[in-house]
Scaffold this active site. Structure first.
Site, PDB file in Angstrom:
ATOM      1  N   HIS A  40       1.002  -1.365   0.123  1.00 28.26           N
ATOM      2  CA  HIS A  40      -0.020  -0.090   0.115  1.00 28.26           C
ATOM      3  C   HIS A  40       0.750   1.175  -0.105  1.00 28.26           C
ATOM      4  O   HIS A  40       1.313   1.885   0.853  1.00 28.26           O
ATOM      5  CB  HIS A  40      -1.086  -0.001   1.203  1.00 28.26           C
ATOM      6  CG  HIS A  40      -2.013   0.965   1.357  1.00 28.26           C
ATOM      7  ND1 HIS A  40      -3.405   0.784   1.456  1.00 28.26           N
ATOM      8  CD2 HIS A  40      -2.025   2.352   0.927  1.00 28.26           C
ATOM      9  CE1 HIS A  40      -3.938   1.840   1.416  1.00 28.26           C
ATOM     10  NE2 HIS A  40      -2.938   2.808   1.027  1.00 28.26           N
TER      11      HIS A  40
ATOM     12  N   HIS B 294       1.164   4.786  -2.270  1.00 26.45           N
ATOM     13  CA  HIS B 294       0.628   5.851  -3.400  1.00 26.45           C
ATOM     14  C   HIS B 294       1.901   6.665  -3.925  1.00 26.45           C
ATOM     15  O   HIS B 294       2.446   7.260  -3.384  1.00 26.45           O
ATOM     16  CB  HIS B 294      -0.363   6.715  -2.862  1.00 26.45           C
ATOM     17  CG  HIS B 294      -1.581   6.381  -2.188  1.00 26.45           C
ATOM     18  ND1 HIS B 294      -2.806   6.130  -2.903  1.00 26.45           N
ATOM     19  CD2 HIS B 294      -1.820   5.730  -0.941  1.00 26.45           C
ATOM     20  CE1 HIS B 294      -3.613   5.667  -2.167  1.00 26.45           C
ATOM     21  NE2 HIS B 294      -3.246   5.415  -0.981  1.00 26.45           N
TER      22      HIS B 294
ATOM     23  N   ASP C  90       1.723   9.389  -6.097  1.00 25.60           N
ATOM     24  CA  ASP C  90       1.686  10.771  -5.855  1.00 25.60           C
ATOM     25  C   ASP C  90       2.085  11.092  -4.560  1.00 25.60           C
ATOM     26  O   ASP C  90       2.604  12.174  -4.317  1.00 25.60           O
ATOM     27  CB  ASP C  90       0.374  11.338  -6.468  1.00 25.60           C
ATOM     28  CG  ASP C  90      -0.750  10.529  -5.877  1.00 25.60           C
ATOM     29  OD1 ASP C  90      -0.723   9.669  -4.981  1.00 25.60           O
ATOM     30  OD2 ASP C  90      -1.766  10.993  -5.979  1.00 25.60           O
TER      31      ASP C  90
ATOM     32  N   GLY D 159      -9.647   7.967  -1.475  1.00 22.55           N
ATOM     33  CA  GLY D 159     -10.126   9.343  -1.390  1.00 22.55           C
ATOM     34  C   GLY D 159     -10.753   9.531  -0.311  1.00 22.55           C
ATOM     35  O   GLY D 159     -10.633   8.799   0.997  1.00 22.55           O
TER      36      GLY D 159
ATOM     37  N   HIS E  55      -9.807   0.920   0.016  1.00 25.16           N
ATOM     38  CA  HIS E  55      -9.606   1.693   1.260  1.00 25.16           C
ATOM     39  C   HIS E  55     -10.996   1.554   1.996  1.00 25.16           C
ATOM     40  O   HIS E  55     -11.904   2.106   1.584  1.00 25.16           O
ATOM     41  CB  HIS E  55      -9.333   3.274   0.915  1.00 25.16           C
ATOM     42  CG  HIS E  55      -7.933   3.470   0.668  1.00 25.16           C
ATOM     43  ND1 HIS E  55      -7.524   3.199  -0.695  1.00 25.16           N
ATOM     44  CD2 HIS E  55      -7.044   4.132   0.989  1.00 25.16           C
ATOM     45  CE1 HIS E  55      -6.113   3.758  -0.659  1.00 25.16           C
ATOM     46  NE2 HIS E  55      -6.024   4.332   0.306  1.00 25.16           N
TER      47      HIS E  55
ATOM     48  N   GLU F  38     -11.069   3.844   7.455  1.00 24.47           N
ATOM     49  CA  GLU F  38     -10.075   4.987   7.808  1.00 24.47           C
ATOM     50  C   GLU F  38     -10.413   5.803   8.322  1.00 24.47           C
ATOM     51  O   GLU F  38      -9.878   6.830   9.032  1.00 24.47           O
ATOM     52  CB  GLU F  38      -9.198   5.213   6.355  1.00 24.47           C
ATOM     53  CG  GLU F  38      -7.959   5.814   6.472  1.00 24.47           C
ATOM     54  CD  GLU F  38      -7.285   6.545   5.291  1.00 24.47           C
ATOM     55  OE1 GLU F  38      -7.822   6.304   4.204  1.00 24.47           O
ATOM     56  OE2 GLU F  38      -6.241   7.129   5.374  1.00 24.47           O
TER      57      GLU F  38
ATOM     58  N   ASP G 202       1.604   3.913   2.862  1.00 26.18           N
ATOM     59  CA  ASP G 202       0.698   4.768   2.575  1.00 26.18           C
ATOM     60  C   ASP G 202       1.222   5.703   1.729  1.00 26.18           C
ATOM     61  O   ASP G 202       1.154   5.843   0.543  1.00 26.18           O
ATOM     62  CB  ASP G 202      -0.071   5.511   3.602  1.00 26.18           C
ATOM     63  CG  ASP G 202      -1.521   5.809   3.037  1.00 26.18           C
ATOM     64  OD1 ASP G 202      -1.887   5.253   2.106  1.00 26.18           O
ATOM     65  OD2 ASP G 202      -2.223   6.543   3.905  1.00 26.18           O
TER      66      ASP G 202
HETATM   67 ZN    ZN Z   1      -3.963   4.856   0.861  1.00 25.15          ZN
END
Ligand code: ZN
Length: 345
Positions: A18, A20, A22, A175, A202, A205, A282
């Site tokens: 996991h 990302h 960006d 998101g 996701h 969270e 993350d």
């Molecule tokens: Zn994430």
């Protein structure tokens, strides 16, 4: 149990499920790709850090999500996407990540005319070049975005299908979970299921275990975060029964206020319930972390030792979406390397 030593943790092979793209472009790379496009950035490092890092005083997932803006502005051309993907593989090599699944939302890089297809190809070019130069195996996961309409998200499902087995291994939904619950995406995830796409979503969270249950029922075999399971023993037991793996990201979870203090962090609770747990960053840049730091964090809190580190690493390999032959290879490699450590400890 011996506590972890940072220099040994750095050297041991690790896997990540996991991460990302960006949120994990280093500041150095952000400067490089921004400069190539004449994109203005603050000249001082501390100002740039404020723009792209969440820090301890981050108040919510929404504030955290705002930290993606600058880098996303720069990830609108193929060269920048390829460079970001390539540099990330180099960065994870520095702490001996052996295998990484990097996720990204192709539709977020289409604001200046790229097609989603071009975005995927640009990222895969970077990953492949990274694998050739650094020896780190990597695969991509495509993210649908909660705030995007069905049409854009459907394109991501179709793209995942098209690139499955060619560098892309699964699909995700990312998101603002609090505003857009899992149930809104039933039809899209059903389509992903119909195409037999591996699914990680996701969920949990933002304080709602119901989203985790719904995501599992929709076909996710992995859950990003899943922290809300701490407050719902029934859904937690259900996830254990279903063999779900949660991809926890401790330092990110603290910044987004998924938990407000470490004493609330449910690692032991989830582990003792029998849930499969894999450890992740993350967003390496936004959270200012790496896997070494995440392992050291867990060891400080729960004294997981090398045994715990190996277990989390093996969980990650078993739950990864890559080919069975690669999983076998990775497992054998990890077991050999960790044996060496216990022999030398
Ligand atoms: Zn994430």
């Amino acid at each position: 149990m011996d506590s972890l030593k940072q220099e040994i943790v750095e050297k041991l092979p690790k896997v990540e499920l996991h991460c990302h793209l960006d949120g994990s472009v280093s500041r150095k790379t952000i400067r490089k790709i921004a400069e190539a496009q004449d994109y203005p950035l603050p000249s001082s490092e501390s100002e740039l850090r404020n723009l792209v890092q969440a820090g301890e005083d981050c108040q919510s997932l929404l504030e955290y999500i705002g930290k993606f803006d600058t880098v996303l502005d720069c990830l609108q051309v193929e060269e920048a996407i390829t460079e970001a993907a390539y540099d990330l593989i180099g960065d994870v090599k520095a702490e001996n990540v052996a295998y990484i699944e990097v996720r990204f939302a192709p539709m977020l890089s289409t604001h200046k005319g790229l097609s989603a297809d071009q975005v995927v190809q640009a990222a895969l070019t970077g990953f492949k070049k990274g694998e050739a130069d650094f020896g780190v195996k990597s695969r991509g996961i495509l993210c649908m975005m909660r705030h995007h309409d069905d049409q854009r998200n459907r394109e991501v499902v179709e793209l995942t299908k098209e690139y499955l087995g060619q560098g892309i291994v699964g699909i995700d939904l990312a998101g603002d979970e609090a505003s857009y619950p899992a149930g809104n995406y039933k039809e899209l995830v059903k389509l992903a299921n119909d195409y037999d796409l591996p699914i990680t979503l996701h969920a949990g969270e933002c304080g709602c275990a119901g989203n985790v249950r719904e995501s599992v029922d929709m076909g996710a075999t992995r859950i990003g975060h899943g922290i809300a399971l701490k407050d719902d023993p029934e859904i937690l037991a259900y996830c254990v029964e279903q063999g779900i793996t949660v991809e926890i990201c401790p330092n990110s979870n603290l910044q987004t206020k998924t938990v407000t203090e470490w004493s609330d962090y449910p690692y032991l609770k989830l582990k003792e319930a029998g849930l499969n747990i894999s450890l992740n960053t993350d967003n390496r840049t936004i959270t200012d972390t790496n896997l070494t730091k995440e392992f050291m964090t867990l060891d400080n809190l729960y004294q997981i030792g090398y045994e715990g580190m190996q277990e989390l690493t093996e969980n990650g390999i078993k739950a990864s979406f890559t080919e069975e032959s690669m999983k076998k290879e990775l497992l054998a490699f990890v077991r050999k390397e960790y044996q060496e450590v216990s022999r030398n400890a």
